[in-house]
Write a protein that holds these residues in place. Structure first.
Motif, PDB file in Angstrom:
ATOM      1  N   UNK A 106     -13.242   1.428   6.336  1.00  0.00           N
ATOM      2  CA  UNK A 106     -12.332   0.496   5.692  1.00  0.00           C
ATOM      3  C   UNK A 106     -11.904   0.887   4.294  1.00  0.00           C
ATOM      4  N   UNK A 107     -12.260   2.084   3.849  1.00  0.00           N
ATOM      5  CA  UNK A 107     -11.905   2.515   2.500  1.00  0.00           C
ATOM      6  C   UNK A 107     -10.575   3.247   2.449  1.00  0.00           C
ATOM      7  N   UNK A 108     -10.102   3.682   3.601  1.00  0.00           N
ATOM      8  CA  UNK A 108      -8.843   4.415   3.671  1.00  0.00           C
ATOM      9  C   UNK A 108      -7.981   3.852   4.789  1.00  0.00           C
ATOM     10  N   UNK A 109      -6.711   4.213   4.726  1.00  0.00           N
ATOM     11  CA  UNK A 109      -5.796   3.830   5.789  1.00  0.00           C
ATOM     12  C   UNK A 109      -4.829   4.975   6.042  1.00  0.00           C
ATOM     13  N   UNK A 110      -4.638   5.283   7.330  1.00  0.00           N
ATOM     14  CA  UNK A 110      -3.634   6.268   7.714  1.00  0.00           C
ATOM     15  C   UNK A 110      -2.297   5.556   7.812  1.00  0.00           C
ATOM     16  N   UNK A 111      -1.279   6.126   7.198  1.00  0.00           N
ATOM     17  CA  UNK A 111       0.073   5.570   7.222  1.00  0.00           C
ATOM     18  C   UNK A 111       1.004   6.575   7.888  1.00  0.00           C
ATOM     19  N   UNK A 112       1.843   6.076   8.766  1.00  0.00           N
ATOM     20  CA  UNK A 112       2.769   6.950   9.481  1.00  0.00           C
ATOM     21  C   UNK A 112       4.182   6.461   9.249  1.00  0.00           C
ATOM     22  N   UNK A 113       5.099   7.402   8.997  1.00  0.00           N
ATOM     23  CA  UNK A 113       6.487   6.999   8.796  1.00  0.00           C
ATOM     24  C   UNK A 113       7.374   8.153   8.393  1.00  0.00           C
TER      25      UNK A 113
ATOM     26  N   UNK B 118       2.552  11.909   7.842  1.00  0.00           N
ATOM     27  CA  UNK B 118       1.320  11.146   7.968  1.00  0.00           C
ATOM     28  C   UNK B 118       0.592  11.219   6.634  1.00  0.00           C
ATOM     29  N   UNK B 119       0.195  10.064   6.107  1.00  0.00           N
ATOM     30  CA  UNK B 119      -0.485  10.011   4.820  1.00  0.00           C
ATOM     31  C   UNK B 119      -1.819   9.293   4.967  1.00  0.00           C
ATOM     32  N   UNK B 120      -2.748   9.612   4.062  1.00  0.00           N
ATOM     33  CA  UNK B 120      -4.026   8.904   3.969  1.00  0.00           C
ATOM     34  C   UNK B 120      -4.056   8.231   2.596  1.00  0.00           C
ATOM     35  N   UNK B 121      -4.152   6.894   2.594  1.00  0.00           N
ATOM     36  CA  UNK B 121      -4.169   6.125   1.344  1.00  0.00           C
ATOM     37  C   UNK B 121      -5.578   5.612   1.086  1.00  0.00           C
ATOM     38  N   UNK B 122      -6.021   5.704  -0.160  1.00  0.00           N
ATOM     39  CA  UNK B 122      -7.294   5.129  -0.560  1.00  0.00           C
ATOM     40  C   UNK B 122      -7.068   3.693  -1.015  1.00  0.00           C
ATOM     41  N   UNK B 123      -7.837   2.770  -0.455  1.00  0.00           N
ATOM     42  CA  UNK B 123      -7.645   1.362  -0.775  1.00  0.00           C
ATOM     43  C   UNK B 123      -8.083   1.020  -2.185  1.00  0.00           C
ATOM     44  N   UNK B 124      -9.037   1.766  -2.718  1.00  0.00           N
ATOM     45  CA  UNK B 124      -9.552   1.447  -4.045  1.00  0.00           C
ATOM     46  C   UNK B 124      -8.782   2.066  -5.182  1.00  0.00           C
ATOM     47  N   UNK B 125      -7.755   2.849  -4.890  1.00  0.00           N
ATOM     48  CA  UNK B 125      -6.976   3.501  -5.942  1.00  0.00           C
ATOM     49  C   UNK B 125      -5.551   3.683  -5.450  1.00  0.00           C
TER      50      UNK B 125
ATOM     51  N   UNK C 216       0.821  -1.205   0.000  1.00  0.00           N
ATOM     52  CA  UNK C 216       0.000   0.000   0.000  1.00  0.00           C
ATOM     53  C   UNK C 216       0.857   1.258   0.000  1.00  0.00           C
ATOM     54  N   UNK C 217       1.938   1.259   0.739  1.00  0.00           N
ATOM     55  CA  UNK C 217       2.816   2.431   0.813  1.00  0.00           C
ATOM     56  C   UNK C 217       3.761   2.461  -0.379  1.00  0.00           C
ATOM     57  N   UNK C 218       4.234   3.662  -0.712  1.00  0.00           N
ATOM     58  CA  UNK C 218       5.154   3.819  -1.823  1.00  0.00           C
ATOM     59  C   UNK C 218       6.573   3.421  -1.450  1.00  0.00           C
ATOM     60  N   UNK C 219       7.376   3.172  -2.461  1.00  0.00           N
ATOM     61  CA  UNK C 219       8.759   2.769  -2.230  1.00  0.00           C
ATOM     62  C   UNK C 219       9.575   3.889  -1.606  1.00  0.00           C
ATOM     63  N   UNK C 220       9.146   5.134  -1.792  1.00  0.00           N
ATOM     64  CA  UNK C 220       9.878   6.263  -1.214  1.00  0.00           C
ATOM     65  C   UNK C 220       9.417   6.564   0.209  1.00  0.00           C
TER      66      UNK C 220
END
Length: 297
Positions: free
Chosen positions: A124-131, A139-146, A108-112
């Protein structure tokens, strides 16, 4: 148990068993175990002691991880997100998603992005990613459907750990990381990054009550560990349970600790570190008779 008393082990061996979480539905437990072939994700349904293996390092082809941590089941109980660590030839940390029924993990997360933790949105349509990215905490918000990924702009200098998205969707709660080891709590608006600081729970892990109006924190108390509860509306904090032992709530990797509520709402699940050692006695040892041997005589 939410009523206090004596915590009991659910999964326990002489190897690594950790990162345990409850599914919000169906009474399913997910955890990570290393039984000699690398970290694997296992599932246990209900009271069954016959566990099912969901993912192994071999499922990642060219991206075989050295470590798997921080699983989190989606609100509908159909998917599992988790974090992988690969140390060679260079550090690669990312969040993946896999169907509970099995299949190929999808990154789900990018290589960078060095994404160390994921938290599901209530639908359940989005996920918060921290790093980290480019040396900065993000902090990022990723859409699971895209493939859409947007950054939530945090105040400069704010470092967070152990974030969890509220069931109502309006806040992401996190422990603020500080060098002096204090852990204030911040509530982050996922739409614009605005923060609200609330009273500390002196906790190492957090979880939300199902109504999203209260936040639980588990941490050290005077004689053991304590479960504390905070009312989000007014910041009132009270101790709701006292345990008769100090729980060493820790993991071997940063920002992967979790606390989840059981399906029946009566208990909480977390990972506790126990250091084991043994003393051995060797009989019949013949010491060499050499002049330089300090115990020759």
């Amino acid at each position: 148990p939410l009523s206090g008393g004596t915590p009991r082990p659910v999964v326990n061996s002489t190897r690594y068993d950790g990162s345990g979480v409850w599914s919000p539905r169906g009474g399913m437990l997910a955890y990570v175990a290393n039984r000699g072939r690398g970290d694997e994700i296992w599932l246990r349904s209900g009271d069954s002691l016959s566990d099912r293996r969901l993912a192994t390092p071999d499922d990642f082809a060219d991206s075989r991880p050295d470590r798997i941590r921080a699983p989190m089941v989606s609100p509908d109980g159909q998917r599992l997100a988790f974090t992988t660590y690969r140390f060679r030839p260079s550090l690669d940390v990312g969040v993946w998603v896999i169907p509970i029924s099995g299949g190929t993990p999808r990154r789900l997360s990018g290589k960078d992005q060095m994404a160390m933790r994921g938290a599901w949105s209530p639908d359940g349509r989005q996920m918060a990613l921290h790093g980290l990215r480019g040396g900065s905490v993000e902090l990022w918000i990723a859409n699971l459907g895209s493939s859409e990924m947007r950054q939530v702009m945090l105040p400069d200098g704010l470092a967070i750990r152990e974030m969890e998205w509220s069931p109502t969707g309006e806040f992401i709660a996190a422990l603020e990381f500080r060098p002096d080891e204090r852990r204030p709590i911040v509530l982050i608006d996922p739409t614009n990054g605005a923060i609200r600081r609330v009273p500390a729970l002196n906790a190492s892990v957090l979880t939300w009550a199902r109504d999203g109006k209260r936040l639980y924190g588990l941490g050290a108390g005077a004689t053991g560990s304590e479960l504390r509860e905070m009312e989000i509306a007014n910041g009132t904090v009270r101790t709701v349970a006292v345990y008769d032992t100090h729980l060493n709530i820790t993991e071997d990797t940063g920002d992967v600790r979790r606390l989840t509520l059981s399906p029946d709402g009566r208990s909480l699940l977390t990972t506790v570190y126990t250091n084991r050692s043994n003393v051995w006695l060797l009989k019949g040892l013949q010491l060499p008779q050499r002049s330089w041997w300090p115990f020759a005589n």
